[in-house]
Design an enzyme around this catalytic site. Sequence first.
Site, PDB file in Angstrom:
ATOM      1  N   GLU A 206      35.068  38.636  44.487  1.00 55.91           N
ATOM      2  CA  GLU A 206      35.776  39.776  44.619  1.00 55.91           C
ATOM      3  C   GLU A 206      36.981  38.449  44.411  1.00 55.91           C
ATOM      4  OE1 GLU A 206      35.853  42.601  47.072  1.00 55.91           O
ATOM      5  OE2 GLU A 206      38.352  43.249  47.645  1.00 55.91           O
ATOM      6  N   LYS A 326      38.891  41.396  58.726  1.00 57.21           N
ATOM      7  CA  LYS A 326      39.337  42.455  58.643  1.00 57.21           C
ATOM      8  C   LYS A 326      38.787  44.167  58.648  1.00 57.21           C
ATOM      9  CE  LYS A 326      40.054  44.756  53.750  1.00 57.21           C
ATOM     10  NZ  LYS A 326      39.952  44.294  51.930  1.00 57.21           N
ATOM     11  N   GLU A 330      41.854  49.386  53.936  1.00 53.74           N
ATOM     12  CA  GLU A 330      41.105  49.799  52.361  1.00 53.74           C
ATOM     13  C   GLU A 330      39.724  50.157  52.850  1.00 53.74           C
ATOM     14  OE1 GLU A 330      41.589  46.308  49.934  1.00 53.74           O
ATOM     15  OE2 GLU A 330      43.635  47.052  49.604  1.00 53.74           O
ATOM     16  N   ARG A 363      43.834  39.598  60.683  1.00 59.28           N
ATOM     17  CA  ARG A 363      43.723  39.960  59.220  1.00 59.28           C
ATOM     18  C   ARG A 363      45.024  41.365  60.254  1.00 59.28           C
ATOM     19  NH1 ARG A 363      42.124  41.354  53.938  1.00 59.28           N
ATOM     20  NH2 ARG A 363      43.412  39.482  53.378  1.00 59.28           N
ATOM     21  N   ASP A 406      50.862  42.886  47.954  1.00 57.79           N
ATOM     22  CA  ASP A 406      49.917  42.219  48.833  1.00 57.79           C
ATOM     23  C   ASP A 406      50.048  40.709  47.109  1.00 57.79           C
ATOM     24  OD1 ASP A 406      47.061  41.841  48.200  1.00 57.79           O
ATOM     25  OD2 ASP A 406      46.766  43.270  47.232  1.00 57.79           O
ATOM     26  N   GLU A 428      48.287  33.677  55.424  1.00 61.45           N
ATOM     27  CA  GLU A 428      47.385  34.175  54.761  1.00 61.45           C
ATOM     28  C   GLU A 428      48.031  33.657  53.154  1.00 61.45           C
ATOM     29  OE1 GLU A 428      44.292  36.798  55.184  1.00 61.45           O
ATOM     30  OE2 GLU A 428      44.182  37.514  52.609  1.00 61.45           O
ATOM     31  N   GLU A 434      45.026  36.835  41.625  1.00 59.32           N
ATOM     32  CA  GLU A 434      44.342  38.272  41.064  1.00 59.32           C
ATOM     33  C   GLU A 434      46.243  38.878  40.053  1.00 59.32           C
ATOM     34  OE1 GLU A 434      44.203  40.028  44.736  1.00 59.32           O
ATOM     35  OE2 GLU A 434      44.327  41.864  44.045  1.00 59.32           O
ATOM     36  N   HIS A 564      53.424  45.111  41.923  1.00 59.66           N
ATOM     37  CA  HIS A 564      52.562  46.193  41.689  1.00 59.66           C
ATOM     38  C   HIS A 564      53.213  46.514  40.268  1.00 59.66           C
ATOM     39  CE1 HIS A 564      48.635  47.010  43.109  1.00 59.66           C
ATOM     40  NE2 HIS A 564      49.292  46.374  44.785  1.00 59.66           N
ATOM     41  N   TRP A 586      49.115  52.990  45.640  1.00 59.34           N
ATOM     42  CA  TRP A 586      48.588  52.604  44.519  1.00 59.34           C
ATOM     43  C   TRP A 586      49.427  52.020  43.032  1.00 59.34           C
ATOM     44  CZ3 TRP A 586      43.021  53.447  46.236  1.00 59.34           C
ATOM     45  CH2 TRP A 586      42.192  53.520  47.988  1.00 59.34           C
TER      46      TRP A 586
HETATM   47  C1  GCV Z   1      39.106  41.355  49.805  1.00 60.37           C
HETATM   48  C2  GCV Z   1      44.329  43.834  47.970  1.00 60.37           C
HETATM   49  C3  GCV Z   1      43.141  43.544  46.907  1.00 60.37           C
HETATM   50  C4  GCV Z   1      41.265  43.076  47.178  1.00 60.37           C
HETATM   51  C5  GCV Z   1      41.622  42.699  49.003  1.00 60.37           C
HETATM   52  C6  GCV Z   1      42.924  42.639  49.711  1.00 60.37           C
HETATM   53  C7  GCV Z   1      42.121  42.124  51.178  1.00 60.37           C
HETATM   54  O1  GCV Z   1      44.192  44.613  48.045  1.00 60.37           O
HETATM   55  O2  GCV Z   1      42.937  43.107  45.851  1.00 60.37           O
HETATM   56  O3  GCV Z   1      40.780  42.963  46.597  1.00 60.37           O
HETATM   57  O4  GCV Z   1      40.197  42.993  49.437  1.00 60.37           O
HETATM   58  O5  GCV Z   1      43.972  42.778  49.213  1.00 60.37           O
HETATM   59  O6  GCV Z   1      43.443  41.327  50.712  1.00 60.37           O
HETATM   60  O7  GCV Z   1      42.057  42.262  51.793  1.00 60.37           O
END
Ligand code: GCV
Length: 744
Positions: A206, A326, A330, A363, A406, A428, A434, A564, A586
């Site tokens: 990911e 986590k 999400e 987290r 993010d 973190e 990304e 974003h 989003w």
């Molecule tokens: C692992 C963002 C990323 C997700 C990620 C999330 C997180 O939303 O786009 O891919 O998921 O952060 O840090 O948990």
Amino acid sequence: MHTSFANALAALLLAGAIGLAAAAPAASAAPAGAPATAARTQHTAPDEDGYKLWLRYQALAPAAQERLQAQARSIVLAAAATPTTSAAIAELQRGLAGMTGTAPPQASALADGALVLATPASMPSLDAALKAELAQLGQEGYLLRATRLQGRAVTLIAANADTGLLYGAFAWLRAAATGVAPEARSAPGLQLRLLNHWDNLDRHVERGYAGASIWDWWALPEIVDSRYTDYARANASLGINGTVLNNVNAKPEVLTAAYIAKAAAVADVLRPYGIRVFLSARFSTPLELKETDTADPLAPAVQAWWKNKADEIYRAIPDFGGFLVKANSEGQPGPQDYHRSHADGANMLAAALAPHHGIVMWRAFVYAPHPDPKTDRARQAYEEFKPLDGKFASNVIVQVKNGAIDFQPREPFHPLFGAMPHTPLMMEFQITKEYLGFSTDIAYLGTLFSEVLDSDTMQRGQGKGPTVAQVLEGGDAPRQLTGMAGVANIGVDRNWTGHHFDQANWYAFGRLAWNPQASAQHIAKEWAAQTFGNDDRVQQQVVQMLMMSRETVVDYMTPLGLHHLMGTAHHHGPAPWVNDLERPDWNPVYYHRAARDGIGFDRTASGTNALDQYAPALARLYADPRTTPDRYLLWFHHLPWTYTMASGRTLWAELLWHYDRGVAGARDLQARWEALRGAVDARRHAEVAQRLRRQVINAELWRNACIAYFQSVSGLPLPPGVAPPPQSLDAYKAIHFPYAPGRG
Ligand code: GCV
């Protein structure tokens, strides 16, 4: 001493075996597509594929070779022989052989010119002053000295434990490779220095842009890739001492017996390099494996399940580090599903791990599943976690992303840093890019990481700190646990990270995790010297490229505090117009709030007041756009397009100026690299040059699409000298990237 010398010999035999197993294959031929460079590169170094990372150990100039040989005519192990000291000696032999172009030094009795690895326990004759210094350095610190031992002139690497000797060996080799005097002594500023792999069990990574996961779960545990050893060497060379093998969006199967055995096989390879294995745990694992009928953290059956599971893991992996979680984020399950708090959930897992000295990294990346349209996603982690300050068990550390949204190209530091004095917090960072151009665009993150770490939280008043780095180090309130995690950018690509320059981000993360106050420029110099050699011109140019690169990306993607604005889901390319996603937060329009009256997110008291989560001195300073740094202006303020900036330009003109500077920066990166044609081996030069061509295309797309969109909103003309976007806004909106890599 005799026992130590016998140990040394045994260690060297073992070291030889390890050294062979870990040796990187030779570089292969130049790729297709590089013929244009062939004629002009006949005098350059042989092609390299980047596999060796910064551990290339290239031959030094003759005078430097002689000096190095004089410092290490033989190797003496005056410490207990362990797999870790064997790894240290193997690395010294590999490095010395490469850099001096001679046979590696062998074990000997103490003699003039020996390189001695010593611990006070095995070498009681170390002088008192050295022992006193060592006493300050813990189990991982080291001393490097040219000194006399028992009348012999030696080079000494001294530490309290074998891991410190390994780190000392790497530090000594780094100094030799970069042509600087070794640091006299060093100890890590943080205890947990971890990579987080967002790697799934099917090897999809990911947010990974360097190929499939290096962890071949299917083949493990019987088939163990030799690449794991090289991974361990690279991490140990930076002091990284832990790795979370699987994605935080975790599957329950990773905690079944079959996968525990696989993780144990990886742990066996990493252990000699001082690296402990951790796993991401899905909170509902016992329920999903149908071994309990709830995942409620207060249910005795659930608590017993986790306790038994921890016992099972530690039988297979005695030094298992613990869990990363986590939860309630999400769509992931968590304690709130049972009306319990994050602390209830974390503490339940912590209780299961505590008898084995394991820890929980919980987290803080959370945002409400059903957002109140009037609130602000940037506020939510603080709102959930601040009231829990002091409520976590002593083996829990809360892992906080560097910013409140993010991993954007630029964010102000997360308001939780400095706001939870009774809770250990770890950083973190995201090493994988990304939101910063995947592995096609150069963006050196050393400067991003340092900008965050050096930020003044102003908890004691403006200019009075503590900085975020000091918060992490626990300077204000000594902590049981401290740490920094980086979301890895590693995959099976031959050069590990997809782009040769992305290796610098792995490197910078590791060096800053060891010393959060280190300079990003110094780290860039170290990396450039080891990765591209000691040619001053190459080094200076590469460092210049690294140092300008992240600001260039910010300029063409998200200048002046915008954030974003990326494409839906994959987060590649510009999409500031998107306004149709299920959740308001989003959508890019949620973040830039551009309208006819102006642009930016009002996070002051007249808006969402997210500013109020910072220390009063900072909140006061940033409440006024005049005293808010330009780089965060539109993060905190909604301002008219005609607002006059410090530069004298209007906000509209300033925005355009940044977009143009971003494109110019990308072209400048390309030109600087082009100037190194012939000075860098042809293969790496061609591979980077191809990506720089792509970066210029990305930069132009960002600039043109954003200008077309924001102009449609502002209704303002482009000032003289600003080129109109070559295509219509509709044409930019029609560009999609349905198969972009690394999706969640
Ligand atoms: C692992 C963002 C990323 C997700 C990620 C999330 C997180 O939303 O786009 O891919 O998921 O952060 O840090 O948990």
